[in-house]
Design an enzyme around this catalytic site. Structure first.
Site, mmCIF file in Angstrom:
data_model
loop_
_atom_site.group_PDB
_atom_site.id
_atom_site.type_symbol
_atom_site.label_atom_id
_atom_site.label_comp_id
_atom_site.label_asym_id
_atom_site.label_seq_id
_atom_site.Cartn_x
_atom_site.Cartn_y
_atom_site.Cartn_z
ATOM 1 N N ASP A 137 -4.135 2.425 -5.186
ATOM 2 C CA ASP A 137 -2.802 2.493 -4.254
ATOM 3 C C ASP A 137 -2.549 1.049 -3.648
ATOM 4 O O ASP A 137 -1.645 1.253 -2.816
ATOM 5 C CB ASP A 137 -2.604 3.732 -3.318
ATOM 6 N N GLU A 138 -3.181 -0.087 -3.900
ATOM 7 C CA GLU A 138 -3.059 -0.933 -2.748
ATOM 8 C C GLU A 138 -3.466 -2.504 -3.345
ATOM 9 O O GLU A 138 -4.225 -2.553 -4.234
ATOM 10 C CB GLU A 138 -4.240 -0.866 -1.784
ATOM 11 N N ASP A 196 0.817 -1.341 0.197
ATOM 12 C CA ASP A 196 -0.141 -0.114 0.126
ATOM 13 C C ASP A 196 0.965 1.148 -0.244
ATOM 14 O O ASP A 196 1.855 1.385 0.667
ATOM 15 C CB ASP A 196 -1.021 0.206 1.172
#
Ligand code: DCP
Ligand code: MG
Ligand code: MG
Length: 954
Positions: free
Chosen positions: A337-338, A238
């Site tokens: 983002d992860e 992340d």
């Protein structure tokens, strides 16, 4: 006890028990699909619904189950925790006085807020009894407003006046729904919209990659060798303060300052704008993601606010995923983002994690943190320790150090409930008995807590979740002055939802409108142009055919909205949700069928549920021998005196059930197909060959050679198995058929045999002409057509009965009228279909009689010489099975490449020689023997199946 078993007259208790068990079965399915994604806010509650409600009981029930509650079909006073009712009679009021009786708004509002709201605010008291005036969706807030009106001290606030004040400012006019094109503008600047769109794009990209790299193996992997001796290694990766970090790339001067990303440029201490992301320097001053800019500014006066840069986030995210593909064996996108990845190979976990962090830093100049663990739970928990800019391995024992609120799926209401029980850490959970957890939170959540507290989590990584719904909601900037603006807004919203549907290549059958209407006592929202205090309303319409047409969607939505008779100035939010999705592919099949004047699939699936009825007069006409033969296959019931249509119903004799159910289904199925302009052609060829078939006592089944193999493979497993069983048991060898085929059909078969994915390389002479011939071949019957070998009963029945929803004006009609017309259409369709079934019965008689005199002839036919493909010298299915069985048993770790090649080749040869029956039987058997043999064998079974399927389609 089997809830689906028969019950005897008078066994009411058994009936009730069975019924409840069946209903619970349905619920399990709902629960299973929901608990992964939907907050389980009703967990531990046991809810009963009394009488008529709005939304209807079925919808409330669905919502209760989806959100983790236990829906009680019957009022079991010992276990029910809440009763939902809109109105109560005086008697019921008395009966329920010891219960928490609430109106449906309690459920719907709690769902909207994703937390359990206090039931007391929605309590139904004696005043809400049925004797009093009926109030539509009368919420607590409305009741309060009613009181205010009653004592005439306060007038409700006028939406019109509120809007006039607000819209007097030009910026507001510019940024609300009075402005054309508002929906597009809203979404282009909505971060949540971008986040959700990106997520589906990333998923689609991952699926595409799996397709490219691996020909789509189930549970497909990105490209690493799975080793690790069966131990899993999961990483949760992340970005640290993603939006803020990306924003700082081009603002190096702010790097050492507290920074937040938000819409407002001038950060004032009274700003109600949300912070999407803030860097860790800001976090040190107590600033958090999701906080209002005003609050943050109070905590951290030096806070610098920077704007959104959506394109940059997307670009960095692409590099992020691109990098992960190089390390991951499996990947589950969590957000822009992860991601969760599973690592193969034997390298040390921490070394791999450092490599990943270095690679991402080098390519993006941003930091990620990595949580590592033997499962998703532990990897996710580890990330909490790894942040910022670090990595952390969390082992099973360490889970106890976390607080319960750190665990996935544990929301604030559950945290509160656990706190009431004296449980705040995972170690506390560990000390609690499973039975206690289950009695407080229900069996499923209780077990989940129990397992999580022991670090157990066997969820696999997922990258391909079936899309359940597509929606577009706007609850900011919604202000209207007149109906025209509302209409335009609904059109724009319908365009938006349609675009999203098309983006995921889906159409939907159910359209739901969600409305936020200003609470009539509420003034202007505290958040600028926000929705403020509102009541929720929702209404749905189900269509017969899935749609992605913006005009149709808009019309239905607008109709539903009008039906509420709300003042347009009170509208504060509108949303369209499309469910019951079908892939565009499925749909195009339906459309194709309709072009051939087949009845739409809706009708045919409905009909499958109906018993096959036969005209007793027709039955009586049959010769005794034929009657007897039929009686052996079917249990023939005489109509009871109450049956007005004086029809016999056919039921299968138990011993014939499996075999004949195909026929019975077929009869039902074919009622949807008889209108095909091709049906008489099929009839001709079928009639010619039916004499050759010992199975002609099953009159509706065409010879094996006439089946379209592609369709066979496309059938659902269970049905395909039935079909194959029927053929393998009942029919003579395929080649026997060929002997009796007319010359033209033999030529077509020869052409078909020369064509397959594999032969096309060896036979470059395969021309377009051949292809056309093959495809127009009269004897290439589709699987559905195979149930339709009889002629249409009469000219009348052959006429095209166009469903009304195909007409151009259909979308113009109001929803209620559509429903009525659909019901009419179905009724007429049923009558037509019954006539057709009776006709089929007559046809069956003719065939049976023909057949009775031809059996001897078949037996005397010579067997053709065949050059059959062999698997290690075995060509019989028994021999093939033995080889496959021994092979699987001898290699517990999975197939060796060389052996796998031999089996693939054998199956390909079977396809080439059109012995699909054997190919399919071999694959079915292979599935059976590999079922329990682990992933590698199972994946290989899928691959084999795909190979045959591809070859057949080619
Ligand atoms: N985001 C958002 N609104 C939300 C959730 C997320 O705008 N409700 C955006 C902003 C975040 C990005 O998604 O920067 C990633 O979300 P994270 O939850 O990962 O938050 P951050 O990356 O900002 O911080 P962290 O370091 O805690 O991961
Ligand atoms: Mg993040
Ligand atoms: Mg994140």
């Amino acid at each position: 006890m089997n809830p689906y078993g028969a019950i005897k007259f008078g066994e009411f208790k058994t009936y009730m028990t069975n019924k409840q068990a069946k209903l619970k079965d349905q619920e399990k399915f709902l629960e299973g699909t929901a608990s992964q994604t939907v907050p389980q806010i009703f967990d531990g509650l046991s809810i009963y619904i009394n009488g008529y409600t709005n939304p209807p009981q079925s919808e409330l029930r669905r919502q209760i189950i989806l959100h983790g509650g236990d829906y009680q079909h019957y009022l079991k006073k010992s276990s029910v925790t809440h009763i939902i009712a809109t109105n109560l009679t005086h008697a019921k009021c008395n009966e329920f006085r010891a219960y928490k009786v609430v109106n449906p708004d309690w459920l719907m509002d709690s769902i909207k807020e994703q937390r359990l709201l206090p039931w007391n605010d929605y309590r139904i008291t004696g005043k809400d009894t049925a004797q009093s005036e009926l109030h539509f969706q009368r919420s607590n807030k409305q009741k309060q407003q009613q009181h205010e009106e009653d004592d005439n001290t306060k007038k409700p606030l006028e939406g019109k006046a509120l809007n006039a004040t607000l819209l007097a400012k030009s910026w507001n006019r510019e940024n609300t729904s009075v402005n054309p094109g508002f929906v597009k503008k809203f979404y282009s600047s909505s971060r949540l919209h971008h986040l959700s769109t990106w997520k589906s794009e990333i998923k689609a990209e991952i699926i595409k990659r799996l397709d490219e790299n691996f020909g789509r193996e189930a549970g497909g992997s990105i490209g690493k060798k799975r080793k690790r001796n069966g131990e899993r290694l999961v990483m949760h990766i992340d970005f640290d303060c993603f939006f803020a970090s990306v924003g700082l790339l081009d603002r190096p001067e702010l790097k050492s300052q507290p920074v937040a990303v938000s819409h407002v440029q001038q950060a004032k201490t009274d700003s109600s704008s949300d912070i999407a992301s803030c860097n860790y320097i800001a976090r040190a001053s107590g600033v958090r993601n999701g906080m209002h800019v005003g609050t943050a500014k109070q905590r951290c006066p030096k806070l610098q606010v920077i704007p959104y840069e959506f394109e940059k986030y997307r670009a960095i995210s692409e590099i992020f995923y691109e990098t992960l593909y190089g390390f991951a064996e499996e990947i589950e996108p969590v957000s822009v983002d992860e991601a969760l990845i599973e690592i193969g190979g034997d390298e040390e976990a921490n070394i791999v994690a450092t490599q990943i962090r270095d690679a991402i830093r080098e390519k993006t100049r941003c930091e990620v943190s990595i949580g590592i663990g033997p499962n998703i739970l532990l990897a996710r928990l580890a990330t909490k320790k790894a942040k910022p800019a670090g990595q952390y391995y969390c082992n099973t024992e360490e889970v106890q150090k976390f607080s319960v609120s750190d665990l996935p799926r544990i929301g604030p209401s559950m945290t509160d409930k656990l706190a009431d029980m004296g449980i705040s850490t995972v170690a506390d959970v560990l000390r609690t008995k499973l039975s206690v957890l289950q009695s407080n939170f229900g069996p499923k959540t209780g077990k989940m807590l129990y397992e999580f507290s022991r670090g157990i989590d066997d969820r696999p990584l997922k990258h391909e979740q079936e899309r359940q719904s597509v929606s577009a909601d706007v609850n900011w900037g919604v202000r209207f002055e007149n109906e025209e603006q509302v209409k335009r807004f609904v059109d724009e919203l319908a365009e938006e939802v349609t675009e999203r549907l098309r983006g995921v290549q889906r159409k939907g059958k159910r359209i739901t409108l969600n409305v936020l209407r200003r609470c009539l006592d509420a003034g202007e929202a505290s958040k600028r142009l926000g929705c403020g205090k509102c009541d929720n309303f929702s209404k749905s319409v189900s269509l017969t055919i899935a749609t992605d047409d913006p005009k149709a969607i808009s019309r239905h939505v607008y109709d539903m909205l009008l039906s509420y008779k709300f003042d347009v100035t009170d509208l504060r939010g509108l949303g369209i949700n499309i469910t019951k999705l079908e892939s565009v592919d499925d749909n195009s099949k339906v459309v194709k069928q309709q072009k051939l004047s087949f009845t739409p699939s809706y009708e045919s699936t409905k009909l499958k549920q109906f018993p096959t009825e036969v005209d007793p007069e027709v039955f009586a006409e049959l010769p005794t021998a034929v009657q007897d033969e039929l009686k052996q296959q079917y249990k023939i019931h005489l109509p009871s005196s109450k049956q007005t249509d004086s029809k016999l119903s056919l039921q299968l004799s138990p011993q014939k059930e499996k075999q004949a159910s195909v026929v019975v289904d077929g009869c039902k199925e074919d009622t949807a197909m008889v209108e095909s302009p091709y049906s008489s052609d099929i009839q001709t060829s079928s009639d010619e060959s039916v004499n050759n078939e010992p199975s002609a006592s099953l009159p509706d089944i065409p010879p094996w050679s006439q089946l379209d193999p592609g369709s066979l493979l496309a059938l659902p497993e269970a049905m395909r198995n039935q079909v194959l069983k029927l053929y393998s048991g009942k029919l003579p060898k395929r080649k026997q058929n060929d002997v009796e085929l007319p010359a033209q059909q033999q030529e077509q078969q020869r052409l078909q045999q020369s064509d397959s994915m594999f032969s096309s390389r060896e036979h470059p002479q395969l021309t377009k002409k051949n292809y056309r011939l093959m495809n127009s071949s009269k004897n290439s019957t589709t699987l559905t057509q195979m149930f339709n070998t009889t002629k249409s009963p009469s000219r009348e029945d052959k006429t095209v009965h166009r469903p009304p929803w195909e007409s151009a004006i259909w979308a113009e009609l109001p929803a209620s009228m559509q429903a009525e017309i659909q019901a009419d259409h179905r009724r007429e369709q049923l009558v037509r279909e019954r006539n057709i079934r009776n006709h089929h019965f007559r046809e069956a008689r003719v065939k049976l009689m023909k057949n009775a005199s031809s059996t001897t002839k078949i037996m005397a036919l010579p067997l053709p010489v065949q050059n059959e493909p062999k698997l290690l010298g075995n060509s019989s299915i028994e021999g093939v099975r033995t080889v496959l069985h021994e092979w699987v048993e001898s290699f517990p770790l999975g197939p060796e490449d060389e052996d796998a090649g031999v089996v693939v080749k054998f199956l390909q040869q079977l396809v080439q020689t059109k012995d699909l029956e054997k190919a399919q039987l071999a694959i079915m058997y292979f599935y059976e023997v590999t079922k329990e043999k682990g992933d590698v064998w199972c994946l290989f079974a899928d691959k084999l199946k795909q190979t045959v399927s591809d070859a057949t389609e080619a």
